[in-house]
Design a protein around this motif. Structure first.
Motif, PDB file in Angstrom:
ATOM      1  N   HIS A 165       2.580  10.800  -5.679  1.00 34.57           N
ATOM      2  CA  HIS A 165       1.360  10.675  -6.445  1.00 34.57           C
ATOM      3  C   HIS A 165       1.204   9.120  -6.742  1.00 34.57           C
ATOM      4  CE1 HIS A 165       0.784  14.834  -7.209  1.00 34.57           C
ATOM      5  NE2 HIS A 165       2.031  14.957  -8.002  1.00 34.57           N
ATOM      6  N   GLU A 166       2.331   8.281  -7.076  1.00 36.25           N
ATOM      7  CA  GLU A 166       2.024   6.943  -7.191  1.00 36.25           C
ATOM      8  C   GLU A 166       1.708   6.385  -5.985  1.00 36.25           C
ATOM      9  OE1 GLU A 166       5.454   5.004  -9.116  1.00 36.25           O
ATOM     10  OE2 GLU A 166       5.933   6.913 -10.407  1.00 36.25           O
ATOM     11  N   ALA A 167       2.056   6.760  -4.959  1.00 36.12           N
ATOM     12  CA  ALA A 167       1.765   6.064  -3.437  1.00 36.12           C
ATOM     13  C   ALA A 167       0.111   6.307  -3.195  1.00 36.12           C
ATOM     14  CB  ALA A 167       2.563   7.084  -2.107  1.00 36.12           C
ATOM     15  N   VAL A 168      -0.225   7.590  -3.433  1.00 36.02           N
ATOM     16  CA  VAL A 168      -1.509   7.866  -3.417  1.00 36.02           C
ATOM     17  C   VAL A 168      -2.508   7.022  -4.233  1.00 36.02           C
ATOM     18  CG1 VAL A 168      -3.662   9.385  -4.019  1.00 36.02           C
ATOM     19  CG2 VAL A 168      -1.302  10.029  -2.723  1.00 36.02           C
ATOM     20  N   ASP A 169      -2.023   6.590  -5.498  1.00 33.33           N
ATOM     21  CA  ASP A 169      -2.627   5.760  -6.403  1.00 33.33           C
ATOM     22  C   ASP A 169      -2.835   4.378  -5.775  1.00 33.33           C
ATOM     23  OD1 ASP A 169      -3.280   7.641  -8.197  1.00 33.33           O
ATOM     24  OD2 ASP A 169      -1.728   7.287  -9.409  1.00 33.33           O
ATOM     25  N   ALA A 170      -1.674   3.932  -5.369  1.00 33.61           N
ATOM     26  CA  ALA A 170      -1.420   2.702  -5.045  1.00 33.61           C
ATOM     27  C   ALA A 170      -2.351   2.275  -3.530  1.00 33.61           C
ATOM     28  CB  ALA A 170       0.003   2.192  -4.491  1.00 33.61           C
ATOM     29  N   ILE A 171      -2.351   3.294  -2.776  1.00 32.60           N
ATOM     30  CA  ILE A 171      -3.138   3.299  -1.498  1.00 32.60           C
ATOM     31  C   ILE A 171      -4.701   3.149  -1.844  1.00 32.60           C
ATOM     32  CG2 ILE A 171      -3.831   4.406   0.556  1.00 32.60           C
ATOM     33  CD1 ILE A 171      -0.914   5.533   0.583  1.00 32.60           C
ATOM     34  N   GLU A 172      -5.002   4.033  -2.827  1.00 26.93           N
ATOM     35  CA  GLU A 172      -6.372   4.095  -3.153  1.00 26.93           C
ATOM     36  C   GLU A 172      -6.917   3.005  -3.939  1.00 26.93           C
ATOM     37  OE1 GLU A 172      -6.872   8.107  -5.084  1.00 26.93           O
ATOM     38  OE2 GLU A 172      -6.813   8.763  -3.050  1.00 26.93           O
ATOM     39  N   LEU A 199      -5.401   4.670   6.325  1.00 23.16           N
ATOM     40  CA  LEU A 199      -5.673   6.028   6.368  1.00 23.16           C
ATOM     41  C   LEU A 199      -4.369   6.851   6.869  1.00 23.16           C
ATOM     42  CD1 LEU A 199      -8.894   5.877   8.685  1.00 23.16           C
ATOM     43  CD2 LEU A 199      -8.601   6.566   6.502  1.00 23.16           C
ATOM     44  N   ILE A 200      -3.523   6.359   7.544  1.00 24.19           N
ATOM     45  CA  ILE A 200      -2.212   7.336   8.094  1.00 24.19           C
ATOM     46  C   ILE A 200      -1.464   7.259   6.704  1.00 24.19           C
ATOM     47  CG2 ILE A 200      -0.368   7.007   9.499  1.00 24.19           C
ATOM     48  CD1 ILE A 200      -1.788   5.854  11.654  1.00 24.19           C
ATOM     49  N   ASN A 201      -1.143   6.176   5.902  1.00 28.81           N
ATOM     50  CA  ASN A 201      -0.280   6.117   4.753  1.00 28.81           C
ATOM     51  C   ASN A 201      -0.728   7.108   3.753  1.00 28.81           C
ATOM     52  OD1 ASN A 201       1.289   4.319   5.604  1.00 28.81           O
ATOM     53  ND2 ASN A 201       0.736   2.653   4.154  1.00 28.81           N
ATOM     54  N   HIS A 202      -2.394   6.897   3.512  1.00 34.65           N
ATOM     55  CA  HIS A 202      -2.745   8.005   2.411  1.00 34.65           C
ATOM     56  C   HIS A 202      -2.683   9.572   2.946  1.00 34.65           C
ATOM     57  CE1 HIS A 202      -6.414   9.325   0.174  1.00 34.65           C
ATOM     58  NE2 HIS A 202      -5.678   8.791  -0.886  1.00 34.65           N
ATOM     59  N   VAL A 257       0.889  -1.316  -0.105  1.00 35.52           N
ATOM     60  CA  VAL A 257      -0.017  -0.109   0.046  1.00 35.52           C
ATOM     61  C   VAL A 257       0.826   1.146  -0.035  1.00 35.52           C
ATOM     62  CG1 VAL A 257      -1.964   1.260   1.015  1.00 35.52           C
ATOM     63  CG2 VAL A 257      -1.945  -1.414   1.305  1.00 35.52           C
ATOM     64  N   GLY A 258       1.632   1.378  -1.131  1.00 33.73           N
ATOM     65  CA  GLY A 258       2.302   2.600  -1.315  1.00 33.73           C
ATOM     66  C   GLY A 258       3.682   2.619  -0.664  1.00 33.73           C
ATOM     67  N   PHE A 259       4.310   1.643   0.033  1.00 37.05           N
ATOM     68  CA  PHE A 259       5.525   1.689   0.753  1.00 37.05           C
ATOM     69  C   PHE A 259       6.569   2.342  -0.262  1.00 37.05           C
ATOM     70  CE2 PHE A 259       9.590  -0.438   2.406  1.00 37.05           C
ATOM     71  CZ  PHE A 259       9.728   0.415   3.398  1.00 37.05           C
ATOM     72  N   GLU A 260       6.854   1.508  -1.112  1.00 36.67           N
ATOM     73  CA  GLU A 260       7.796   1.680  -2.084  1.00 36.67           C
ATOM     74  C   GLU A 260       7.929   2.898  -2.727  1.00 36.67           C
ATOM     75  OE1 GLU A 260       8.430  -1.699  -4.740  1.00 36.67           O
ATOM     76  OE2 GLU A 260       8.164  -3.058  -3.246  1.00 36.67           O
ATOM     77  N   GLN A 261       6.682   3.428  -3.022  1.00 36.21           N
ATOM     78  CA  GLN A 261       6.435   4.700  -3.520  1.00 36.21           C
ATOM     79  C   GLN A 261       6.964   5.733  -2.792  1.00 36.21           C
ATOM     80  OE1 GLN A 261       4.229   2.286  -3.663  1.00 36.21           O
ATOM     81  NE2 GLN A 261       3.769   1.901  -5.701  1.00 36.21           N
TER      82      GLN A 261
END
Length: 127
Positions: free
Chosen positions: A40-47, A60-63, A29-33
């Motif tokens: 931006h990629e992290a947001v996409d991965a999490i969503e 929620l915290i990651n996002h 869920v966005g860690f690598e990003q």
């Protein structure tokens, strides 16, 4: 790799963030990003993560971290507040072996948001 970024130890400073590990999960869920600064990629991965509930505190915290790093502070605040007041919390282990409640981490993220620390913040953590 078990992955959901949370705040961990670097919430105390503007330096790098220790990893947070919860070995029972395997959700990317966005860690690598986040580590690479590709917010931006992290947001996409999490969503786009289907494995975790929308109201999962770590999600929620990651996002919120990704949004705050993009300067989307109102949206980040909504995520952090939801995690801070969630009926369920998650114990997260930091890389230095400390366990932190997700509500505590979310409150620290809110404090960082209020103090402007996300302008220089680099997230690096796992769940």
């Amino acid at each position: 790799m078990a992955i959901v970024a949370t705040l961990a130890m670097a919430l105390m400073a503007q330096g790098p963030v220790d990893a947070v590990v919860a070995p029972e999960t395997t959700y990317d869920v966005g860690f690598e990003q986040l580590v690479a600064g590709r917010d931006h990629e992290a947001v996409d991965a999490i969503e786009n993560c289907k494995e975790l509930a929308q109201d999962d505190p770590a999600r929620l915290i990651n996002h919120g971290i990704a949004l705050a790093r993009l300067g989307r502070y109102d949206e980040a605040r909504a995520d952090f507040e939801a995690a801070a007041t969630a009926s369920n919390s998650v114990e997260l282990e930091t890389a230095n072996g400390e366990f932190r409640d997700s509500r505590h981490l979310a409150r620290r993220a809110l404090a960082m948001l209020d103090s402007g620390d996300f302008a220089t913040y680099y997230a690096l953590s796992m769940r």
